[in-house]
Scaffold this active site. Structure first.
Site, PDB file in Angstrom:
ATOM      1  CB  ALA A   1      -0.928   0.003   1.216  1.00 36.59           C
ATOM      2  CE  LYS A   2       5.494   0.635  -3.558  1.00 36.44           C
ATOM      3  NZ  LYS A   2       4.614  -0.513  -3.883  1.00 36.44           N
ATOM      4  NE  ARG A   3      -3.156   3.640   1.966  1.00 36.30           N
ATOM      5  CZ  ARG A   3      -3.508   3.101   0.803  1.00 36.30           C
ATOM      6  NH1 ARG A   3      -2.596   2.925  -0.130  1.00 36.30           N
ATOM      7  NH2 ARG A   3      -4.754   2.741   0.553  1.00 36.30           N
TER       8      ARG A   3
END
Length: 272
Positions: free
Chosen positions: A95-97
């Site tokens: 998700a690369k949040r």
């Protein structure tokens, strides 16, 4: 799943393969488009055909977000299916949040509590307070972007900040955070020559390594410089496996591709 449990699964299966579920409606076999839930149907077929050769699955969240509510439903069904049918498999939300603390806390709740992922990829650019909410989940892993596989990685990640490259600064700083034993790091297979230096900083943490296969990274090089006595690697392959064919026997062909990678990994594990 703890790091020790993940290592046990790797040694049991003789595989450290992670299959990326980057499910794109424009690329899956066209006959699946008539299904009620084509994304889940595709994922289920891939999982059933590859589960014996891998230890993890990594849905790329953007591919599910792009199709709206139906995408989220398919994602949730996929994770529920994995939990029900293959509970020993590790799950990664790609998700690369990463945002200010209260926002990151909501991201962590969404992916760890609601969806039940074992781990999530996080961009550390906003610093410690943007990552801490994920690390508060002590039974989960937070996977920080360190040195990615894309060409643009050289725009910022290898720039010197003081006497060190930025990616080294990220790794060195984060290893002193709370629950840092639950940190993993993304290091691209196309950057294998950097792995020896990275292992000097974090000799034990798991590395999630994309870029083997379609992006041209070498499994042998990654293992040479990145493998630890406890393995310490998850090698991701997405397109090379899931889109190996768009025919009616796509899942069978995907399984064969995964098996071939598992065989290579078993050979590397013999060197431990």
């Amino acid at each position: 799943m703890t790091s020790q449990e993940l290592t046990e699964q790797i040694l049991k299966k003789q595989s450290f393969l992670c299959v990326g579920l980057d499910t794109d409606l424009d690329k899956i076999p066209t006959y699946l488009l008539s299904e009620k839930d084509p994304v889940f149907s595709f994922n289920k077929a891939i999982i059933d055909a590859t589960h014996q050769y891998c230890v993890a699955y990594k849905p790329n969240i953007a591919f599910y977000e792009a199709i709206g509510v139906d995408g989220w439903k398919a994602l949730k069904k996929t994770i529920e299916y994995l939990h029900a049918e293959y509970p020993d498999l590790y799950t990664i939300a790609d998700a690369k949040r990463g945002d200010i603390g209260n926002t990151s806390r909501m991201y962590a709740k969404a992916f760890f509590e609601d969806l039940g992922f074992d781990s999530i990829t996080v961009a550390p650019y906003m610093g410690k307070d943007s990552v801490e909410p994920f690390l508060e989940f002590t039974n989960k892993h937070t996977i920080l972007l360190a040195l990615t596989s894309n060409e643009g990685a050289f725009d910022f990640q290898t720039l010197k900040t003081g006497d060190k490259e930025l990616y080294k600064k990220v790794i060195e700083t984060s290893k002193n955070w709370q629950n840092s034993e639950n940190l993993m790091y993304v290091v691209g297979a196309t950057k294998a020559e950097y792995l020896a230096e990275i292992r000097k900083i974090i000799p034990e943490n798991f590395l999630l390594v994309p870029g083997v296969g379609a992006q041209g990274g070498s499994l042998e090089e990654v293992c040479k410089y990145g493998m630890t006595k406890n393995v310490g690697l998850l090698i991701n392959s997405s397109r090379k496996i899931i889109y190996a064919s768009d025919s009616s026997n796509f899942a069978e062909i995907a399984g064969a591709k995964a098996e071939a990678m598992q065989n290579q990994m078993a050979s590397e594990l013999e060197k431990l």
